[in-house]
Design a protein around this motif. Structure first.
Motif, PDB file in Angstrom:
ATOM      1  N   GLN A 386       0.822  -1.210   0.000  1.00  0.00           N
ATOM      2  CA  GLN A 386       0.000   0.000   0.000  1.00  0.00           C
ATOM      3  C   GLN A 386       0.859   1.264   0.000  1.00  0.00           C
ATOM      4  OE1 GLN A 386      -3.596   0.407  -0.117  1.00  0.00           O
ATOM      5  NE2 GLN A 386      -3.189  -1.626  -0.967  1.00  0.00           N
ATOM      6  N   LEU A 387       1.982   1.210   0.692  1.00  0.00           N
ATOM      7  CA  LEU A 387       2.905   2.361   0.684  1.00  0.00           C
ATOM      8  C   LEU A 387       3.434   2.605  -0.724  1.00  0.00           C
ATOM      9  CD1 LEU A 387       4.571   4.531   2.110  1.00  0.00           C
ATOM     10  CD2 LEU A 387       6.262   2.753   2.666  1.00  0.00           C
ATOM     11  N   TYR A 390       1.014   4.306  -2.724  1.00  0.00           N
ATOM     12  CA  TYR A 390       0.838   5.684  -2.270  1.00  0.00           C
ATOM     13  C   TYR A 390       1.950   6.605  -2.776  1.00  0.00           C
ATOM     14  CZ  TYR A 390      -0.207   9.444   1.078  1.00  0.00           C
ATOM     15  OH  TYR A 390      -0.529  10.633   1.672  1.00  0.00           O
ATOM     16  N   LEU A 429       4.278  11.358   5.321  1.00  0.00           N
ATOM     17  CA  LEU A 429       3.726  10.042   5.625  1.00  0.00           C
ATOM     18  C   LEU A 429       3.128   9.950   7.026  1.00  0.00           C
ATOM     19  CD1 LEU A 429       6.460   7.733   4.053  1.00  0.00           C
ATOM     20  CD2 LEU A 429       4.265   8.424   3.076  1.00  0.00           C
ATOM     21  N   TRP A 432      -0.469   8.624   6.803  1.00  0.00           N
ATOM     22  CA  TRP A 432      -0.441   7.258   6.255  1.00  0.00           C
ATOM     23  C   TRP A 432       0.075   6.279   7.302  1.00  0.00           C
ATOM     24  CZ3 TRP A 432       2.928   3.322   5.687  1.00  0.00           C
ATOM     25  CH2 TRP A 432       2.539   2.271   4.858  1.00  0.00           C
ATOM     26  N   SER A 433       1.181   6.609   7.952  1.00  0.00           N
ATOM     27  CA  SER A 433       1.760   5.689   8.927  1.00  0.00           C
ATOM     28  C   SER A 433       0.872   5.540  10.153  1.00  0.00           C
ATOM     29  CB  SER A 433       3.164   6.142   9.329  1.00  0.00           C
ATOM     30  OG  SER A 433       3.121   7.395   9.963  1.00  0.00           O
ATOM     31  N   TRP A 436      -1.854   3.007   8.866  1.00  0.00           N
ATOM     32  CA  TRP A 436      -1.398   1.684   8.451  1.00  0.00           C
ATOM     33  C   TRP A 436      -0.434   1.021   9.426  1.00  0.00           C
ATOM     34  CZ3 TRP A 436      -3.302  -1.810   5.472  1.00  0.00           C
ATOM     35  CH2 TRP A 436      -4.143  -1.444   4.411  1.00  0.00           C
ATOM     36  N   ARG A 477      -7.459   4.626   6.880  1.00  0.00           N
ATOM     37  CA  ARG A 477      -6.505   3.964   6.002  1.00  0.00           C
ATOM     38  C   ARG A 477      -6.952   4.086   4.551  1.00  0.00           C
ATOM     39  NH1 ARG A 477      -7.984   0.301   9.897  1.00  0.00           N
ATOM     40  NH2 ARG A 477      -6.440  -0.224  11.489  1.00  0.00           N
ATOM     41  N   THR A 500     -10.582   6.261  -0.049  1.00  0.00           N
ATOM     42  CA  THR A 500     -10.029   7.173   0.954  1.00  0.00           C
ATOM     43  C   THR A 500     -11.057   7.602   1.991  1.00  0.00           C
ATOM     44  OG1 THR A 500     -10.504   9.064  -0.474  1.00  0.00           O
ATOM     45  CG2 THR A 500      -8.305   8.076  -0.635  1.00  0.00           C
TER      46      THR A 500
END
Length: 836
Positions: A386-387, A390, A429, A432-433, A436, A477, A500
């Motif tokens: 997924q990263l 992204y 990030l 995001w981090s 996830w 996520r 999203t």
């Protein structure tokens, strides 16, 4: 023994820098102990302050610090105080250490095939001090000089290239800086096959009794090794830095493999004695590539503390699958991941012990071990996919290269890695981090179609994909994924999207015919609970086998398993789908793994004991159908034969197969297949202990002895159950593997009455084994030996045990997970078998 805390580790690493280790091991002192002489050189940044070093010895002969003697009696709970340190220090400890039999430390095993002994070091997580005195934490890395004295007929292999300087005397080349838990020595009458690639000397090694399978599999092992080296050299832009590369297949290994730099250790079951299916070869190839990826992720750059374990395992998990797909013939590696690794990870996510991939501050080393699970591996790898979606693959690789280059031979953290990816991608990030990496659990993904009528002939008028966020662990996520639909094997539509928010429309599906089967996350790009519609589940017995995309079929099977565990799909529905489509399955991983799940999980856990015989016969019927049509000697034939051998109740057929008569092609003289048959005979009471012993005498090997233990423990006889329980829980010096095999067989019984008296004993006697069994081994025993008596009383006893405050971290974690599986089984049985 005290477990090192994070606070203590930080304090010690701020105070000390370790410059070198010189370790001399004397392995020629008999079968119980070995000699250890270790000299550690280190600097103290604040001279005059005290510290301590880790030491778990049987006895200590002498301790010298900077020329002065210290009292060996000062060692308490595995720690030796170091008073009044100088700026530059030299510590030498002469000690006698004990070999282990639980797979931790320096493990010694006797091969029943020839009565020869083998030794290997497995120093993960905190076992290094049981081999040599050391500062045992991952951020105090140093180079090693190791010498070994061994019996004259032994071979020695280790992290540095080994040179025999005299009979029984070996010197290993100085290593690069290593964390203590990566140090290993393998010694014994190992047999070897050697090669070379791109200037790197290669070796594979195994017990003498495995010489034939070692040589038979050598070409395949070397091929995967060479391809992985080439791929990682190109991807990372950094050559393999640890000299020679040895892969040693060792007995009674607790894990699949261990990434010791220059000397990777593997469980020797990977050297298949008999026939092997394609997915078994794929799994082994994945492990070979996984451990090699660790040479960069983990070995070259090591996590600073155990809470960043994912930096090791998630990356190796992702990189090995990527390597297999891009550089080998195993191009379906991600399918295997979906049906093996992700199913494992989803099970961990369902448990109350679920945790984030990263950012779980492990306050001590033993607590960190409890997060060494399918979340750190499979979910971590999915998060990396997924990263990449992204930030883009090129930018991801650039960030990885920068991270590895900057931190070479040192230590890294989550913050270091994310900073490297942010620098390469130009993306922040943080959010995001948070979603996830730093939040536990998974979202649920479903698709809703609005149609202009009933299928067939109807068309989609609107389509939406929905994301359900777990209330206990809410997170935002983003999911990059696709949705696909099929009717009679034809792909009706496929749409890619990035979800999203709670919902997104799939405008590209408007006007498409309504398919019989709709699969969210069809390419399995994300990590989620995939919810199939009722109409899709209803259509699977006819439609699933026609879907040409094995990745989508794997997602469907994984979703069904998840739903059975969540009491959302009846076990009978699962078994009906299995009967209808399994004999037509063409992907090896799906074929063999779904047979194993059906036989060893769905039936014994979710079907009441009184109805299990009928359920197993349904599986046997499917196996017969496939065996009748499969090409003799093929993976399909082998998978069918194994399922039939384990599930059918035809005593005549089982006895003839056990004697080697009428076997399917390719299974002649296959000892491992015969033990499947013998295990079925024993479980059903068709044979007794004397006959089990007779089969053991036909297979006087380590694996044969273990299988005989499991078969004897499974005999439906009160006297044999009493014997097995005593052997499992008593102090009989049983190895880690022997305990696990006894546990695997014990709860097999035609009715609960035979074993229910042991339920209460399990909750008192098994946790007590922490007094003499290592945590890593005991965690497996606790899980495998958990009672298979699915009653409210078992649940009550389990819940009461979990309230105790004297359980070790490993025992508690295994109990939590096993308790969760018990409650899943009870919920399913209440929903679908209320009368049972």
């Amino acid at each position: 023994m005290r477990s090192l805390t994070l606070a203590e580790a930080r304090e010690r690493s701020e105070l000390l820098t370790v410059t070198s280790y010189a370790v001399e091991l004397d392995l020629d002192q008999g079968a119980e102990v070995f000699g250890s002489v270790a000299t550690v050189r280190f600097t103290c940044h604040r001279p005059g302050e005290p510290s301590w070093v880790d030491l778990k010895a049987r006895s200590v002969a002498s301790i010298t610090l900077n020329g002065r003697d210290l009292d060996p009696a000062a060692v308490v709970e595995g720690r030796l105080p170091l008073p009044d340190l100088a700026a530059d220090n030299e510590l030498t400890v002469v000690a006698t250490m004990a070999y282990s039999h639980d797979g931790q430390g320096l493990h010694r095993a006797t091969d029943p095939a020839d009565q020869r002994d083998y030794v290997y070091g497995h120093l993960f997580l905190d076992a290094a001090p049981s081999v040599f005195v050391c500062f045992d934490q991952p951020d105090l890395k140093a180079p090693y000089d190791v010498t070994v004295n061994a019996p004259a007929d032994w071979v020695v292999i280790g992290n540095g290239a080994a040179t025999q300087t005299a009979p029984g005397r070996w010197t290993l080349a100085t290593t690069r800086p290593l964390a203590t838990y990566f140090v290993t020595v393998c010694a014994g009458p190992y047999v070897s096959v050697r090669s070379e690639h791109d200037g790197i000397p290669l070796g594979i090694h195994a017990r003498a009794s495995l010489k034939e399978p070692l040589e038979r599999h050598a070409a395949e092992l070397f091929d995967v090794t060479r391809r992985s080296f080439d791929y990682f050299h190109g991807l990372f832009g950094i050559r393999y830095p640890f000299g020679e590369y040895h892969q040693v297949f060792v007995p009674e290994f607790n894990a699949g493999a261990m990434e010791n730099p220059g000397c990777v250790t593997f469980r020797d079951q990977y050297l298949f004695r008999g026939a092997a299916t394609r997915d078994e070869l794929l799994s082994r190839a994945n492990t070979v590539s996984h451990e090699m990826a660790h040479m960069w992720f983990g070995d070259l750059v090591t996590m600073k503390w155990w809470d960043d374990l994912w930096l090791n395992e998630s990356f190796a998990e992702y990189m090995s699958h990527r390597c297999l797909v891009d550089a080998t013939d195993y191009t379906d590696a991600w399918v295997d991941s979906s049906i093996v690794r992700k199913v494992w990870g989803y099970g961990a996510e369902r448990s109350p012990s679920t945790h984030p991939i990263a950012g779980v501050e492990a306050l001590d080393a033993q607590s960190a071990l409890q997060n060494f699970d399918g979340i750190a591996y499979a979910k971590g790898a999915a998060a990396l996919r997924q990263l990449i979606a992204y930030v883009g693959d090129d930018r991801f690789v650039a960030g990885v290269r920068a991270y590895l280059s900057e931190k070479s031979y040192a230590n890294g953290t989550l913050a270091d890695f994310l900073a490297a990816i942010e620098q390469a991608s130009g993306k922040d990030l943080a959010a995001w981090s948070q979603g996830w990496l730093l939040t536990a659990d998974r979202d649920a993904i479903s698709v809703e179609l609005t149609t202009d009528g009933e299928a067939p002939g109807a068309h989609v008028t609107a389509a939406a994909i929905r994301r359900g966020v777990p209330s206990a662990h809410p997170a935002d996520r983003p999911h990059a994924l696709d949705v696909a639909g099929w009717t009679d094997g034809a792909e009706v539509f496929r749409a890619s999207t990035t979800l999203t928010g709670p919902e997104a429309t799939l405008d590209g599906l408007r006007g498409k015919p309504v398919p019989a089967v709709v699969v969210p996350n069809a390419s399995d790009l994300t990590w989620a609970r995939v919810t199939l519609s009722e109409s899709t589940i209803h259509a699977l017995p006819v439609q699933l086998s026609q879907i040409p995309d094995p990745q989508a079929r794997a997602v469907v099977w994984s979703s069904l398993l998840d739903a059975v565990h969540g009491a959302a799909v009846a076990p009978a529905t699962f078994l009906h789908v299995f009967e209808c489509v399994w004999p037509s399955e063409t992907n090896s991983s799906i074929l063999t793994r779904m047979a194993a799940y059906a036989e060893h999980r769905i039936v014994p856990f979710f079907v009441p004991r009184a109805q299990q015989s009928r359920a197993l016969e349904r599986l046997a019927s499917s196996a017969r159908a496939l065996l009748d049509t499969a090409t003799p000697g093929s993976t399909e034939s082998l998978a069918a034969a194994r399922l039939l051998a384990g599930a059918n109740d035809d005593e005549g057929l089982l006895r003839s197969w056990a004697e080697g008569e009428g076997l399917p092609l390719g299974l002649e003289d296959d000892g491992d297949f015969r033990w499947i048959v013998v295990g079925n005979l024993a479980t059903r009471g068709f044979i007794g202990a004397e006959e089990v012993e007779g089969y053991r005498l036909k297979d006087e090997t380590l694996q044969g002895s273990l299988n005989a233990l499991m078969c004897r423990a499974s005999l439906p006889d009160a006297e044999q159950k009493a014997w097995a329980w005593d052997q499992l829980t008593g102090r009989h010096d049983r190895s880690n593997y022997e305990m696990v095999h006894l546990a695997r067989g014990f709860w097999s019984a035609p009715e609960d009455a035979l074993v229910e008296a042991y339920v209460e004993r399990y909750f008192t006697e098994v946790p007590e084994m922490s007094g003499w069994v290592g945590e890593d081994a005991l965690s497996r025993v606790v899980r495998v030996a958990f009672p298979r008596v699915f009653t409210d009383e078992t649940a009550r006893l389990s819940a009461a045990t979990l309230t105790r405050d004297d359980l070790t971290p490993a025992v508690r974690r295994s109990l939590v997970d096993a308790d969760s599986e018990l409650r899943e089984a009870l919920a399913s049985r209440r929903a679908y078998y209320p009368e049972a």
